[in-house]
Structure formats: structure tokens, C-alpha cells
Design a protein around this motif. Structure first.
Motif, PDB file in Angstrom:
ATOM      1  N   UNK A 161       0.854  -1.189   0.000  1.00  0.00           N
ATOM      2  CA  UNK A 161       0.000   0.000   0.000  1.00  0.00           C
ATOM      3  C   UNK A 161       0.893   1.243   0.000  1.00  0.00           C
ATOM      4  N   UNK A 162       0.669   2.116  -0.970  1.00  0.00           N
ATOM      5  CA  UNK A 162       1.458   3.339  -1.092  1.00  0.00           C
ATOM      6  C   UNK A 162       0.561   4.562  -1.002  1.00  0.00           C
ATOM      7  N   UNK A 163       1.121   5.671  -0.507  1.00  0.00           N
ATOM      8  CA  UNK A 163       0.383   6.930  -0.513  1.00  0.00           C
ATOM      9  C   UNK A 163       1.311   8.038  -1.005  1.00  0.00           C
ATOM     10  N   UNK A 164       0.752   8.979  -1.786  1.00  0.00           N
ATOM     11  CA  UNK A 164       1.545  10.110  -2.284  1.00  0.00           C
ATOM     12  C   UNK A 164       1.593  11.211  -1.212  1.00  0.00           C
ATOM     13  N   UNK A 165       2.563  12.106  -1.332  1.00  0.00           N
ATOM     14  CA  UNK A 165       2.632  13.314  -0.507  1.00  0.00           C
ATOM     15  C   UNK A 165       2.648  13.034   0.981  1.00  0.00           C
ATOM     16  N   UNK A 197      -6.171  25.369  -0.473  1.00  0.00           N
ATOM     17  CA  UNK A 197      -5.818  25.206  -1.876  1.00  0.00           C
ATOM     18  C   UNK A 197      -5.230  23.828  -2.131  1.00  0.00           C
ATOM     19  N   UNK A 198      -6.057  22.781  -2.033  1.00  0.00           N
ATOM     20  CA  UNK A 198      -5.535  21.436  -2.252  1.00  0.00           C
ATOM     21  C   UNK A 198      -5.033  21.292  -3.695  1.00  0.00           C
ATOM     22  N   UNK A 199      -3.979  20.521  -3.862  1.00  0.00           N
ATOM     23  CA  UNK A 199      -3.409  20.302  -5.199  1.00  0.00           C
ATOM     24  C   UNK A 199      -3.600  18.840  -5.579  1.00  0.00           C
ATOM     25  N   UNK A 200      -4.616  18.553  -6.407  1.00  0.00           N
ATOM     26  CA  UNK A 200      -4.859  17.156  -6.766  1.00  0.00           C
ATOM     27  C   UNK A 200      -3.668  16.574  -7.516  1.00  0.00           C
ATOM     28  N   UNK A 201      -3.447  15.283  -7.309  1.00  0.00           N
ATOM     29  CA  UNK A 201      -2.262  14.622  -7.872  1.00  0.00           C
ATOM     30  C   UNK A 201      -2.545  14.111  -9.281  1.00  0.00           C
ATOM     31  N   UNK A 202      -2.912  15.025 -10.190  1.00  0.00           N
ATOM     32  CA  UNK A 202      -3.283  14.603 -11.549  1.00  0.00           C
ATOM     33  C   UNK A 202      -2.115  13.960 -12.276  1.00  0.00           C
ATOM     34  N   UNK A 203      -0.948  14.573 -12.181  1.00  0.00           N
ATOM     35  CA  UNK A 203       0.209  14.027 -12.877  1.00  0.00           C
ATOM     36  C   UNK A 203       0.592  12.657 -12.310  1.00  0.00           C
ATOM     37  N   UNK A 204       0.675  12.591 -10.985  1.00  0.00           N
ATOM     38  CA  UNK A 204       1.030  11.317 -10.346  1.00  0.00           C
ATOM     39  C   UNK A 204       0.022  10.232 -10.723  1.00  0.00           C
ATOM     40  N   UNK A 205      -1.256  10.580 -10.741  1.00  0.00           N
ATOM     41  CA  UNK A 205      -2.301   9.610 -11.084  1.00  0.00           C
ATOM     42  C   UNK A 205      -2.124   9.078 -12.499  1.00  0.00           C
ATOM     43  N   UNK A 286      11.721   3.046  -9.784  1.00  0.00           N
ATOM     44  CA  UNK A 286      12.279   3.746 -10.938  1.00  0.00           C
ATOM     45  C   UNK A 286      11.306   4.792 -11.478  1.00  0.00           C
ATOM     46  N   UNK A 287      10.004   4.516 -11.376  1.00  0.00           N
ATOM     47  CA  UNK A 287       8.997   5.423 -11.948  1.00  0.00           C
ATOM     48  C   UNK A 287       8.705   6.616 -11.045  1.00  0.00           C
ATOM     49  N   UNK A 288       9.134   6.542  -9.776  1.00  0.00           N
ATOM     50  CA  UNK A 288       8.685   7.542  -8.805  1.00  0.00           C
ATOM     51  C   UNK A 288       9.161   8.948  -9.126  1.00  0.00           C
ATOM     52  N   UNK A 289      10.267   9.060  -9.844  1.00  0.00           N
ATOM     53  CA  UNK A 289      10.777  10.392 -10.157  1.00  0.00           C
ATOM     54  C   UNK A 289       9.805  11.180 -11.055  1.00  0.00           C
ATOM     55  N   UNK A 290       9.036  10.477 -11.866  1.00  0.00           N
ATOM     56  CA  UNK A 290       8.111  11.151 -12.782  1.00  0.00           C
ATOM     57  C   UNK A 290       6.813  11.602 -12.136  1.00  0.00           C
ATOM     58  N   UNK A 291       6.620  11.291 -10.849  1.00  0.00           N
ATOM     59  CA  UNK A 291       5.320  11.550 -10.213  1.00  0.00           C
ATOM     60  C   UNK A 291       5.122  13.009  -9.826  1.00  0.00           C
ATOM     61  N   UNK A 292       6.212  13.720  -9.581  1.00  0.00           N
ATOM     62  CA  UNK A 292       6.102  15.110  -9.137  1.00  0.00           C
ATOM     63  C   UNK A 292       5.799  15.225  -7.650  1.00  0.00           C
ATOM     64  N   UNK A 293       5.877  14.131  -6.915  1.00  0.00           N
ATOM     65  CA  UNK A 293       5.652  14.162  -5.463  1.00  0.00           C
ATOM     66  C   UNK A 293       6.238  12.892  -4.891  1.00  0.00           C
ATOM     67  N   UNK A 294       6.362  12.870  -3.564  1.00  0.00           N
ATOM     68  CA  UNK A 294       6.869  11.649  -2.958  1.00  0.00           C
ATOM     69  C   UNK A 294       5.781  10.583  -2.919  1.00  0.00           C
TER      70      UNK A 294
END
Ligand SMILES: [Mg+2]
Length: 331
Positions: A161-165, A197-205, A286-294
Motif C-alpha cells: 500500500x502506497x500513498x503520495x505526498x 488550496x488542495x493540489x490534486x495529484x493529476x500528474x502522479x495519477x 524507478x517510476x517515482x521520479x516522474x510523479x512530481x511528489x513523494x
């Protein structure tokens, strides 16, 4: 049999029975029960979602400016699109206001919706204005669906189970706003921004869905434990979460205090929660760098149903409250 109120039935129990009775249409690819529906239109797949913000339920007028109310009403929908890896395209907006509401404030609110939509490449294409007892904004958002569809349903025992940000900031902001007294310290800006001002994780998604590495995904709007519960319920599995690994911001750690559980059950974070089969974990690194968030691993899916949160010594924790239920959590 006397008819029970929705509060007695519970928001989610009521929705579950409602969803079970909705017939599947010709255009339905994914029906109710996920962050967005997937519908077929002229040979293409589209995502469709709707969400409302209501004064006195989601916000107080002195917590958010009219522009922020407009922005946030759009962004909560965009977060559902992020959870399905989509690209928002167009929305329609329904607003209800008391007759005494100022015209200038309503213009600012509308400008907020337009700006938030524009910032993610979408446009406002229609709307409706009606009189109401309290201010509300309801938005229906359309989005391009990705070629691969990820729902809440694909989690399997053994998946990580992973969570962003980070989690907990927005709920901490609400708590501090509620406690605020005339001479108390100001609410820290970093925490307040996450609520306003929440920032949805559109790119990460989009990156996560396109990578093919995630088996299920949901956005965290009602609180980690509750939203993970929805994902696990749809997937017919359970999960173990290690509380100490749940990512928290520096501001949260500074102001929430040790032992605080807001990051586990507080709502409105609008981060993404996803499950990743073990065999894909290396490729996710390897893909995590492209997410724009942790992105942080916080636990594992289990065959045994239910969500178990364990502390640093592995002991199950008893959480004071679950996530948000509209008809249970009243002031
Ligand atoms: Mg959602």
C-alpha cells in the motif's frame, strides 16, 4: 416498520444499497462505487464524476474566501479524476446561494472555478444558479480516460500500500481553525494552504495508471483509514498499516503533537492511495521520479478483511474516530 433516517442507516451503508439497485446502462463501463464512472461515448471512454461543497458541512464562510470556495469545489472533483489517471476536460457548475449573498462574492467564486479548471487544462461549459438556504457548489466534471482503467477493485493480498505526498495537514488546519480564539496564535500557513488550496495529484495519477504497476487506486478525501476501507471493500481484501510510516509534513509534526492520529483518519488530504503487487515494487522505485511528489509504502494488503493500524511495536492501535460520515458527523 418505521423508516429509519439516513443518519441511522449511515452514509456508506445507504450508498451501498443504492448502488446495488442502479441498473447498468448501455454506456456503462464502470458504474457507481469508484472515484469516477467510466462511460462509453461515440467509441471513446470518458470519466465522469460529481461532488459538492456545502456551507456549514465542508466549510465556514470565514475559513475560505469566495474564490477559494470556487477553486476547491473544482479541485475535489479533479482529485477523483486523478485517482483514475484521467485528464479533466470540461465541467458544469451548479451553485445555490442565499438571496442576501453579495453579487461580487458570487463573481469571485465563479472566477475561482474557472481559474482552477483552466490551470489543469479544463473549461467551464455551463451551469445553474438557484436560491438556497446555505451556499453550495456542485460540479460535474468530465475527463479523458486513460487506455488502461484502474479502479478500487484490483487490490490482492500481498500487494503493498502506497500513498503520495503527506497526510493530516488539512484536518489539522480545520482543527486549528475551530479552536481559534481571539488571541491565539495564527494557523501555520503551510497547513492552512493544504486545506484552502488542495493540489490534486493529476500528474502522479496519470503516471501511476500508465505505468501499469498499480492494481487499485483511490484518492484520500475522507481520511486514510476510511478511504483504504473503501478500496479494500471493493477489492474484498483487508490491510495492515504501519502508523509510523504514514508520511507527515514538517509543519504537521511541529503543530499536531506526538501521538496525534489526524494523519490516519483526518480528511481532505486529496493525496492518492494505491496498491502495488510485490513484483512491481522495483519498477515503481524507478517510476517515482516522474510523479512530481513523494510516494511512501505504508503497509500491505491482507486476505483477512478489515483495516488494522499497528504502532511502532507492531501492536494494533485503537483509533478514536473513523473518517467522515456526512450524517454521523454533525456539529
Ligand atoms: Mg474519491
Amino acid at each position: 416498520v418505521p423508516s429509519r433516517s439516513i443518519a441511522e442507516v449511515g452514509e456508506f451503508a445507504f450508498l451501498a444499497s443504492l448502488v446495488a439497485r442502479v441498473p447498468r446502462g448501455r454506456a456503462t463501463i464502470v458504474g457507481p462505487g469508484h472515484d469516477c464512472a467510466v462511460v462509453r461515448s461515440a467509441g471513446r471512454s470518458l470519466l465522469l464524476t460529481v461532488d459538492a461543497m456545502v456551507e456549514g458541512v465542508h466549510f465556514d464562510r470565514d475559513w475560505l474566501s469566495p474564490r477559494q470556495i470556487g477553486c476547491k469545489s473544482f479541485l475535489v472533483n479533479a482529485s477523483d479524476v486523478a485517482a483514475m489517471g484521467g485528464r479533466p476536460t470540461a465541467c458544469v457548475v451548479s451553485v445555490g446561494v442565499p438571496a442576501t449573498y453579495r453579487a461580487r462574492d458570487l463573481s469571485d467564486l465563479q472566477a475561482g472555478v474557472v481559474a482552477a479548471a483552466r490551470a489543469v487544462g479544463a473549461s467551464v461549459v455551463g451551469g445553474n444558479l438557484s436560491r438556497a438556504r446555505q451556499l453550495f457548489v456542485s460540479i460535474a466534471l468530465l475527463a479523458d480516460a486513460p487506455p488502461r482503467i484502474v479502479t478500487r477493485r484490483g487490490a490482492r493480498p500481498g500487494d503493498f500500500v502506497y500513498v503520495t505526498g503527506t497526510l493530516g495537514d488539512a484536518a489539522l488546519a480545520v482543527r486549528l481553525l475551530q479552536q481559534r480564539r481571539p488571541r491565539s496564535r495564527p494557523v501555520p500557513a503551510a497547513v492552512l494552504r493544504r486545506f484552502r488550496e488542495p493540489a490534486p495529484r493529476l500528474r502522479a495519477g496519470r503516471v501511476l495508471v500508465a505505468s501499469g504497476l498499480v492494481s487499485a487506486m483511490i484518492d484520500v478525501s475522507d481520511g486514510l483509514v476510511q478511504d483504504l476501507g473503501h478500496l479494500c471493500g471493493q477489492s474484498r481484501v483487508g490491510a495492515v498499516i504501519r502508523a509510523a510510516t504514514v508520511p507527515r509534513s514538517r509543519a504537521y509534526c511541529l503543530h499536531a503533537g506526538a501521538g496525534d492520529t489526524l494523519a490516519l483518519h483526518g480528511g481532505e488530504d486529496y493525496e492518492l492511495l494505491c496498491t502495488v503487487p510485490k513484483r512491481h515494487v522495483k519498477r515503481l522505485q524507478q517510476a517515482r521520479r516522474g510523479l512530481g511528489c513523494r510516494i511512501t509504502c505504508i503497509g500491505e494488503i491482507t486476505a483477512e478483511r478489515g483495516i488494522c493500524v499497528v504502532d511502532a511495536s507492531g501492536q494494533p492501535m485503537r483509533l478514536a474516530a473513523g473518517g467522515f460520515d456526512h450524517f454521523r458527523d454533525r456539529d
